[in-house]
Design a protein around this motif. Sequence first.
Motif, PDB file in Angstrom:
ATOM      1  N   GLY A  28      37.474  25.378  80.896  1.00  0.00           N
ATOM      2  CA  GLY A  28      38.079  24.315  80.100  1.00  0.00           C
ATOM      3  C   GLY A  28      37.663  24.398  78.640  1.00  0.00           C
ATOM      4  O   GLY A  28      38.470  24.174  77.733  1.00  0.00           O
ATOM      5  N   VAL A  29      36.403  24.742  78.406  1.00  0.00           N
ATOM      6  CA  VAL A  29      35.905  24.933  77.036  1.00  0.00           C
ATOM      7  C   VAL A  29      36.691  26.052  76.359  1.00  0.00           C
ATOM      8  O   VAL A  29      37.077  25.933  75.185  1.00  0.00           O
ATOM      9  CB  VAL A  29      34.391  25.237  77.037  1.00  0.00           C
ATOM     10  N   LEU A  30      36.944  27.127  77.091  1.00  0.00           N
ATOM     11  CA  LEU A  30      37.716  28.245  76.525  1.00  0.00           C
ATOM     12  C   LEU A  30      39.118  27.814  76.094  1.00  0.00           C
ATOM     13  O   LEU A  30      39.608  28.231  75.039  1.00  0.00           O
ATOM     14  CB  LEU A  30      37.816  29.393  77.525  1.00  0.00           C
ATOM     15  N   VAL A  31      39.755  26.984  76.892  1.00  0.00           N
ATOM     16  CA  VAL A  31      41.096  26.504  76.545  1.00  0.00           C
ATOM     17  C   VAL A  31      41.036  25.700  75.248  1.00  0.00           C
ATOM     18  O   VAL A  31      41.838  25.914  74.330  1.00  0.00           O
ATOM     19  CB  VAL A  31      41.686  25.648  77.691  1.00  0.00           C
ATOM     20  N   LEU A  32      40.077  24.805  75.152  1.00  0.00           N
ATOM     21  CA  LEU A  32      39.947  23.975  73.952  1.00  0.00           C
ATOM     22  C   LEU A  32      39.568  24.817  72.734  1.00  0.00           C
ATOM     23  O   LEU A  32      40.115  24.617  71.643  1.00  0.00           O
ATOM     24  CB  LEU A  32      38.920  22.869  74.188  1.00  0.00           C
ATOM     25  N   LEU A  33      38.669  25.773  72.900  1.00  0.00           N
ATOM     26  CA  LEU A  33      38.309  26.656  71.786  1.00  0.00           C
ATOM     27  C   LEU A  33      39.522  27.439  71.289  1.00  0.00           C
ATOM     28  O   LEU A  33      39.716  27.611  70.081  1.00  0.00           O
ATOM     29  CB  LEU A  33      37.201  27.634  72.206  1.00  0.00           C
ATOM     30  N   HIS A  34      40.352  27.906  72.216  1.00  0.00           N
ATOM     31  CA  HIS A  34      41.550  28.656  71.844  1.00  0.00           C
ATOM     32  C   HIS A  34      42.506  27.774  71.036  1.00  0.00           C
ATOM     33  O   HIS A  34      43.054  28.206  70.011  1.00  0.00           O
ATOM     34  CB  HIS A  34      42.239  29.200  73.088  1.00  0.00           C
ATOM     35  N   ARG A  35      42.704  26.548  71.479  1.00  0.00           N
ATOM     36  CA  ARG A  35      43.596  25.633  70.752  1.00  0.00           C
ATOM     37  C   ARG A  35      43.045  25.325  69.364  1.00  0.00           C
ATOM     38  O   ARG A  35      43.803  25.251  68.397  1.00  0.00           O
ATOM     39  CB  ARG A  35      43.790  24.347  71.543  1.00  0.00           C
ATOM     40  N   LEU A  36      41.748  25.140  69.267  1.00  0.00           N
ATOM     41  CA  LEU A  36      41.140  24.887  67.959  1.00  0.00           C
ATOM     42  C   LEU A  36      41.291  26.091  67.045  1.00  0.00           C
ATOM     43  O   LEU A  36      41.594  25.948  65.858  1.00  0.00           O
ATOM     44  CB  LEU A  36      39.659  24.531  68.112  1.00  0.00           C
ATOM     45  N   GLN A  37      41.087  27.271  67.595  1.00  0.00           N
ATOM     46  CA  GLN A  37      41.205  28.484  66.786  1.00  0.00           C
ATOM     47  C   GLN A  37      42.617  28.637  66.241  1.00  0.00           C
ATOM     48  O   GLN A  37      42.804  28.986  65.074  1.00  0.00           O
ATOM     49  CB  GLN A  37      40.819  29.712  67.597  1.00  0.00           C
ATOM     50  N   ILE A  43      30.974  19.005  75.501  1.00  0.00           N
ATOM     51  CA  ILE A  43      30.849  17.576  75.812  1.00  0.00           C
ATOM     52  C   ILE A  43      32.222  16.967  76.115  1.00  0.00           C
ATOM     53  O   ILE A  43      32.400  16.286  77.127  1.00  0.00           O
ATOM     54  CB  ILE A  43      30.161  16.835  74.647  1.00  0.00           C
ATOM     55  N   VAL A  44      33.194  17.226  75.249  1.00  0.00           N
ATOM     56  CA  VAL A  44      34.533  16.653  75.435  1.00  0.00           C
ATOM     57  C   VAL A  44      35.174  17.192  76.705  1.00  0.00           C
ATOM     58  O   VAL A  44      35.778  16.434  77.472  1.00  0.00           O
ATOM     59  CB  VAL A  44      35.410  16.918  74.186  1.00  0.00           C
ATOM     60  N   THR A  45      35.049  18.480  76.959  1.00  0.00           N
ATOM     61  CA  THR A  45      35.619  19.073  78.172  1.00  0.00           C
ATOM     62  C   THR A  45      34.965  18.489  79.416  1.00  0.00           C
ATOM     63  O   THR A  45      35.648  18.143  80.389  1.00  0.00           O
ATOM     64  CB  THR A  45      35.453  20.605  78.165  1.00  0.00           C
ATOM     65  N   SER A  46      33.646  18.373  79.382  1.00  0.00           N
ATOM     66  CA  SER A  46      32.928  17.815  80.521  1.00  0.00           C
ATOM     67  C   SER A  46      33.374  16.383  80.811  1.00  0.00           C
ATOM     68  O   SER A  46      33.590  16.004  81.962  1.00  0.00           O
ATOM     69  CB  SER A  46      31.421  17.859  80.254  1.00  0.00           C
ATOM     70  N   LYS A  47      33.543  15.603  79.754  1.00  0.00           N
ATOM     71  CA  LYS A  47      33.977  14.213  79.941  1.00  0.00           C
ATOM     72  C   LYS A  47      35.420  14.134  80.419  1.00  0.00           C
ATOM     73  O   LYS A  47      35.776  13.217  81.159  1.00  0.00           O
ATOM     74  CB  LYS A  47      33.799  13.429  78.642  1.00  0.00           C
ATOM     75  N   ALA A  48      36.254  15.086  80.012  1.00  0.00           N
ATOM     76  CA  ALA A  48      37.658  15.082  80.423  1.00  0.00           C
ATOM     77  C   ALA A  48      37.830  15.529  81.870  1.00  0.00           C
ATOM     78  O   ALA A  48      38.707  15.031  82.575  1.00  0.00           O
ATOM     79  CB  ALA A  48      38.471  15.984  79.502  1.00  0.00           C
TER      80      ALA A  48
END
Length: 172
Positions: free
Chosen positions: A77-86, A109-114
């Motif tokens: 999930g962190v990888l997905v969010l990092l990709h979108r941010l990039q 933190i955000v991914t874990s909470k989601a």
Amino acid sequence: MDEAILADILDLIRRPITSELLSHVTSQASLVIPCHQTSNRISSAPIHTKYGSLPDLPSFINFLVKRSSIRTGTLLGVLVLLHRLQQSLSAIAKGMPCTPHRIFLATLIVTSKAIHDTSPKNKHWAKYAVYFTLSEINLMEKQLLTLMVRIRKRKCERITILTFFCYRTIMS
């Protein structure tokens, strides 16, 4: 989605975190925002924080993953969010040497909470990531969430404008 692909994803989620996955996450975290230095921050001189010298990014990520006991699915999930941010930030933003560390921590933190019903509170994340204060962690999370809302609004505005022009073209 193809059932074979879904089965492979579920198998990957159930596996333990590997060094290859950690290496890939490190690489992606370092690419989100270019830093103000000449070398890639993956392995250079230590950065000083209120609580001591911040280790290089791979060591920080390994340390945080072990201390927080996160699982493979959360890192994916962190990888997905990092990709979108990039995709949204890499062309317009410049960061400090500690930026990849902060981006990784905030996305974790955000991914874990989601993803999880019972995610650690920020005071626990401050204990896991001993190099940042609770107020810094709260700020990182708030900034990331604000950024995500802005990115989403920009995409919605683009879709609205495109729809308007398509509608005008069709109706003409």
